[in-house]
Design an enzyme around this catalytic site. Structure first.
Site, PDB file in Angstrom:
ATOM      1  N   TYR A 110      -3.146  37.055  17.946  1.00 33.59           N
ATOM      2  CA  TYR A 110      -3.640  38.119  17.084  1.00 33.59           C
ATOM      3  C   TYR A 110      -5.013  38.587  17.576  1.00 33.59           C
ATOM      4  CZ  TYR A 110      -0.152  37.100  13.440  1.00 33.59           C
ATOM      5  OH  TYR A 110       1.020  36.936  12.741  1.00 33.59           O
ATOM      6  N   TYR A 149       3.923  31.194  18.422  1.00 34.09           N
ATOM      7  CA  TYR A 149       2.620  30.575  18.678  1.00 34.09           C
ATOM      8  C   TYR A 149       2.460  29.290  17.872  1.00 34.09           C
ATOM      9  CZ  TYR A 149       1.458  33.128  14.350  1.00 34.09           C
ATOM     10  OH  TYR A 149       1.458  33.639  13.074  1.00 34.09           O
ATOM     11  N   ARG A 159       5.227  28.829  15.002  1.00 35.52           N
ATOM     12  CA  ARG A 159       5.741  29.891  14.152  1.00 35.52           C
ATOM     13  C   ARG A 159       6.795  30.692  14.899  1.00 35.52           C
ATOM     14  NH1 ARG A 159       4.663  33.111   9.826  1.00 35.52           N
ATOM     15  NH2 ARG A 159       6.653  32.072   9.499  1.00 35.52           N
ATOM     16  N   HIS A 162       7.733  36.867  14.382  1.00 34.40           N
ATOM     17  CA  HIS A 162       7.841  37.512  13.069  1.00 34.40           C
ATOM     18  C   HIS A 162       6.897  38.705  12.996  1.00 34.40           C
ATOM     19  CE1 HIS A 162       4.421  34.750  12.724  1.00 34.40           C
ATOM     20  NE2 HIS A 162       3.934  35.577  11.810  1.00 34.40           N
ATOM     21  N   HIS A 164       4.751  40.817   9.934  1.00 32.73           N
ATOM     22  CA  HIS A 164       4.347  40.884   8.534  1.00 32.73           C
ATOM     23  C   HIS A 164       4.535  42.312   8.019  1.00 32.73           C
ATOM     24  CE1 HIS A 164       2.254  36.931   8.528  1.00 32.73           C
ATOM     25  NE2 HIS A 164       2.046  37.218   9.799  1.00 32.73           N
TER      26      HIS A 164
END
Length: 244
Positions: A110, A149, A159, A162, A164
């Site tokens: 991110y 990640y 995780r 995905h 959000h």
């Protein structure tokens, strides 16, 4: 003159048991710290809190829906198209709903100062987009398939890929947050966020489907994911609205 007292508006039908995650789900460590320790207090809302402000097209920029064209250079990664409809409890389209997304880049990173994952950032990918649903409740995003990640929730925790999603109704008080996953991901059964939803059928509603119709030849694979706001087919929402 006598007046007939008005009846209070009918409440929403509660979600079916097991279709929404509990606020407290110990395998997902953050919920231990963030979940309410006392019964929730329902605050009365005024008309202004549930009717405004409205989001108009003037707030949506031309490339907000296309995360691959928001910078001067090309982002790294596999292009994908994500489309779907926002529907109410009776499968009717919900038009003019603000849909926002945020995600990791292709390396699973991110663009945030708190993300210290040892993976490269991408200066040409901010990882956020927004659009309004059309009259048929449809939305469309062009983006990069996010990478998996590690997230240190437990030993060897990873995780799944995905995206959000945030949905705004007619006011800030009507915001919903959820996540979309990808079909065939082997990490799903090991992910506490995904597994916090007890009902298996409800969990599967978070997984998108490959969509041939929205696939762009030689450019991007398409995925379809509908979001149902209420009713028996309601999409599960996050038990923790903070990104992870």
């Amino acid at each position: 003159m006598t007046t007939t007292p008005q009846r209070p508006p009918a409440g929403y039908r509660k979600p079916d048991r097991g279709t929404q995650p509990d606020y407290l789900f110990p395998p997902y460590a953050s919920t231990v710290k963030r979940s309410p320790s006392h019964p929730l207090v329902l605050l009365p809302t005024s008309l202004s809190e549930v009717t405004g402000p409205l989001f108009g097209f003037e707030r949506i920029r031309a490339n907000d829906f296309d995360l691959t064209k928001q910078h001067s250079g090309e982002p790294i990664g596999e292009r994908i198209v994500v489309t779907g409809r926002v529907l109410d409890a009776n499968a009717r389209p919900v038009a003019n709903t603000l849909v926002e997304i945020w995600q990791a880049n292709a390396a699973g990173r991110y663009p945030h100062k708190r993300d210290n994952h040892d993976a490269p950032t991408d200066p040409n990918f901010a990882g956020a987009g927004r659009t309004l649903t059309d009259k048929d409740g449809r939305y469309r995003f062009v983006t990069i398939r996010p990478g998996e990640y590690p997230w240190r929730n437990h030993y060897n925790a990873w995780r799944p890929a995905h995206i959000h999603f945030s949905l705004f109704g007619p006011a800030f008080a009507t915001r919903l947050v959820t996540q979309m996953y990808f079909p065939g991901d082997p990490l799903l059964e090991y992910d506490p966020m995904y597994m916090s939803i007890p009902d298996e059928r409800a969990r599967r509603r978070l997984v998108s489907a490959f969509d041939w119709e929205s696939t762009i030849p030689e450019t991007a694979l398409g995925y379809r994911w509908d979001i149902v706001l209420r009713g028996r087919e309601e999409t599960p929402m996050d038990n923790d609205a903070l990104p992870a």
